[in-house]
Design a protein around this motif. Structure first.
Motif, PDB file in Angstrom:
ATOM      1  N   GLU A   1     -35.994  41.401 -19.364  1.00  0.00           N
ATOM      2  CA  GLU A   1     -35.064  42.488 -19.055  1.00  0.00           C
ATOM      3  C   GLU A   1     -34.270  42.081 -17.825  1.00  0.00           C
ATOM      4  O   GLU A   1     -34.858  41.702 -16.800  1.00  0.00           O
ATOM      5  CB  GLU A   1     -35.801  43.808 -18.835  1.00  0.00           C
ATOM      6  CG  GLU A   1     -36.444  44.321 -20.115  1.00  0.00           C
ATOM      7  CD  GLU A   1     -36.939  45.752 -20.027  1.00  0.00           C
ATOM      8  OE1 GLU A   1     -37.328  46.300 -21.071  1.00  0.00           O
ATOM      9  OE2 GLU A   1     -36.941  46.324 -18.911  1.00  0.00           O
ATOM     10  N   LEU A   2     -32.960  42.156 -17.938  1.00  0.00           N
ATOM     11  CA  LEU A   2     -32.092  41.646 -16.873  1.00  0.00           C
ATOM     12  C   LEU A   2     -31.229  42.754 -16.299  1.00  0.00           C
ATOM     13  O   LEU A   2     -30.425  43.382 -16.999  1.00  0.00           O
ATOM     14  CB  LEU A   2     -31.194  40.529 -17.428  1.00  0.00           C
ATOM     15  CG  LEU A   2     -31.915  39.345 -18.077  1.00  0.00           C
ATOM     16  CD1 LEU A   2     -30.898  38.324 -18.565  1.00  0.00           C
ATOM     17  CD2 LEU A   2     -32.896  38.701 -17.092  1.00  0.00           C
TER      18      LEU A   2
ATOM     19  N   THR B   1     -31.177  53.245 -16.987  1.00  0.00           N
ATOM     20  CA  THR B   1     -31.164  51.918 -17.606  1.00  0.00           C
ATOM     21  C   THR B   1     -31.520  50.898 -16.541  1.00  0.00           C
ATOM     22  O   THR B   1     -30.653  50.281 -15.924  1.00  0.00           O
ATOM     23  CB  THR B   1     -29.784  51.610 -18.218  1.00  0.00           C
ATOM     24  OG1 THR B   1     -29.405  52.672 -19.100  1.00  0.00           O
ATOM     25  CG2 THR B   1     -29.819  50.318 -19.016  1.00  0.00           C
ATOM     26  N   ILE B   2     -32.824  50.766 -16.296  1.00  0.00           N
ATOM     27  CA  ILE B   2     -33.297  49.874 -15.250  1.00  0.00           C
ATOM     28  C   ILE B   2     -34.432  49.015 -15.787  1.00  0.00           C
ATOM     29  O   ILE B   2     -35.101  49.372 -16.758  1.00  0.00           O
ATOM     30  CB  ILE B   2     -33.759  50.645 -13.996  1.00  0.00           C
ATOM     31  CG1 ILE B   2     -34.860  51.637 -14.343  1.00  0.00           C
ATOM     32  CG2 ILE B   2     -32.588  51.377 -13.361  1.00  0.00           C
ATOM     33  CD1 ILE B   2     -35.401  52.400 -13.153  1.00  0.00           C
ATOM     34  N   VAL B   3     -34.645  47.869 -15.145  1.00  0.00           N
ATOM     35  CA  VAL B   3     -35.661  46.907 -15.586  1.00  0.00           C
ATOM     36  C   VAL B   3     -37.051  47.518 -15.470  1.00  0.00           C
ATOM     37  O   VAL B   3     -37.394  48.159 -14.467  1.00  0.00           O
ATOM     38  CB  VAL B   3     -35.563  45.618 -14.746  1.00  0.00           C
ATOM     39  CG1 VAL B   3     -36.714  44.674 -15.070  1.00  0.00           C
ATOM     40  CG2 VAL B   3     -34.223  44.939 -14.992  1.00  0.00           C
ATOM     41  N   GLY B   4     -37.875  47.327 -16.513  1.00  0.00           N
ATOM     42  CA  GLY B   4     -39.215  47.876 -16.532  1.00  0.00           C
ATOM     43  C   GLY B   4     -40.240  46.945 -15.900  1.00  0.00           C
ATOM     44  O   GLY B   4     -39.909  45.908 -15.307  1.00  0.00           O
ATOM     45  N   GLU B   5     -41.486  47.293 -16.068  1.00  0.00           N
ATOM     46  CA  GLU B   5     -42.595  46.518 -15.500  1.00  0.00           C
ATOM     47  C   GLU B   5     -43.139  45.533 -16.540  1.00  0.00           C
ATOM     48  O   GLU B   5     -43.073  45.770 -17.743  1.00  0.00           O
ATOM     49  CB  GLU B   5     -43.718  47.455 -15.056  1.00  0.00           C
ATOM     50  CG  GLU B   5     -43.310  48.461 -13.987  1.00  0.00           C
ATOM     51  CD  GLU B   5     -43.043  47.812 -12.639  1.00  0.00           C
ATOM     52  OE1 GLU B   5     -43.617  46.714 -12.390  1.00  0.00           O
ATOM     53  OE2 GLU B   5     -42.279  48.382 -11.847  1.00  0.00           O
ATOM     54  N   GLY B   6     -43.687  44.423 -16.057  1.00  0.00           N
ATOM     55  CA  GLY B   6     -44.376  43.490 -16.922  1.00  0.00           C
ATOM     56  C   GLY B   6     -43.487  42.709 -17.874  1.00  0.00           C
ATOM     57  O   GLY B   6     -43.948  42.284 -18.942  1.00  0.00           O
ATOM     58  N   VAL B   7     -42.225  42.519 -17.500  1.00  0.00           N
ATOM     59  CA  VAL B   7     -41.300  41.756 -18.341  1.00  0.00           C
ATOM     60  C   VAL B   7     -40.738  40.583 -17.543  1.00  0.00           C
ATOM     61  O   VAL B   7     -40.793  40.554 -16.314  1.00  0.00           O
ATOM     62  CB  VAL B   7     -40.133  42.649 -18.839  1.00  0.00           C
ATOM     63  CG1 VAL B   7     -40.653  43.747 -19.748  1.00  0.00           C
ATOM     64  CG2 VAL B   7     -39.367  43.249 -17.654  1.00  0.00           C
TER      65      VAL B   7
END
Length: 302
Positions: free
Chosen positions: A211-212, A272-278
């Protein structure tokens, strides 16, 4: 000996064009596969680029475009459905994406990068988002080692986001989606393109989901404020309930290319933000640029 291409499906789109440039600058042979293919006007002598006509729904055309490919990037996207023309979210994002992955596996492609988007979910009220989610599964089912790339909202020269905000700045007041509190992590198109090129390399990766997002998480009204400051103009910000936006989208829906759709309104209701564990830019050694620092270049191009 035939050259091993990196084939960019959707290579004439906003993100696809940036990917093609990054690949050329990396010295890699590129094939552009698009419904209406054309070569970039910036090509120089010695650049190894070719273009082929390819509709993602056409199995034979996809198979031909894949011939001789060592890596594939699927940057095809559809934002407004045209059912009469067979252009639906399911046809492009699910069936088409899954077929591409299957044919890539049969061709012996060693790396497939599938571009999706942050926030994909089967439970979303947006048909677009649900199709994106189903499309990711179709790709992984066909090619388990495919890389899923989910960018946040893109910006760059001649983009959709900043171009729309510049137009809004001409109004006496700027309407907000709700109170403008939705959080976004805008990311420069060139940074996402650079990430896709690195992910399409043959080096082994520990992660298959990336996720960027850019270095800043901004509320929608903060993005507007940055654009207004750059333009050196002042405008009042007018909160508009999402119900009003949904009604406007419904009224505009019959148009061939509506400026606002129900799915766009739904997307503006969720962060729309980067999640965790990616996987992120950090895993790729890329430092993304900020919206503020990029505005002079992006808006000068308009």
């Amino acid at each position: 000996m035939q050259e091993a291409f990196t084939t960019v499906f959707g290579g004439t789109g906003f993100l696809g064009r940036a990917m093609v440039r990054e690949l050329v600058e990396a010295g890699r042979p590129v094939r552009i596969a698009a419904r209406r293919p054309n070569l970039p006007d910036w090509l120089e002598a010695g650049d190894r680029v070719e273009a082929v006509a390819c509709d993602l729904r056409n199995e034979q055309q996809v198979a031909i475009a894949l011939q001789g490919s060592v890596a594939v990037i699927n940057a095809v996207s559809l934002y407004v459905e045209r059912p009469r023309a067979g252009l639906t979210f399911k046809a492009i994002h699910v069936t088409g994406a899954g077929q591409l992955a299957r044919l890539a596996r049969e061709e012996g492609v060693t790396r497939l990068v599938h571009v999706s988007g942050i926030g994909t979910s089967d439970a979303s009220p947006s048909a677009y988002v649900r199709a994106r989610s189903a499309g990711e599964r179709a790709v992984i089912d066909a090619l388990p080692k495919a890389v899923i790339l989910r960018p946040s909202v893109l910006f760059g020269p001649h983009d959709a986001l900043l171009t729309a905000l510049v137009r809004l700045a001409r109004l006496p007041a700027i309407p907000l989606f709700g109170r403008g509190d939705t959080r976004l992590q805008p990311v420069h198109v060139d940074d996402v393109a650079r990430a896709a090129v690195r992910l399409s390399d043959t080096r082994p990766l520990e992660r298959r989901l990336f996720e960027l997002g850019g270095p800043e998480v901004l509320r929608y009204r903060q993005i507007i404020a940055q654009v207004l400051a750059h333009l050196e103009c002042r405008r009042p910000l007018l909160p508009v309930p999402f119900l009003a936006w949904r009604l406007a989208a419904a009224l505009l829906a019959p148009l061939p290319s509506p400026p606002l759709t129900r799915d766009q309104v739904i997307l503006m209701q969720q962060d729309t933000i980067v999640g965790e564990g990616v996987g992120t830019f950090d895993d790729l050694g890329i430092v993304p640029r900020t919206l503020h620092d990029s505005l002079p270049t992006c808006l000068a191009a308009g």
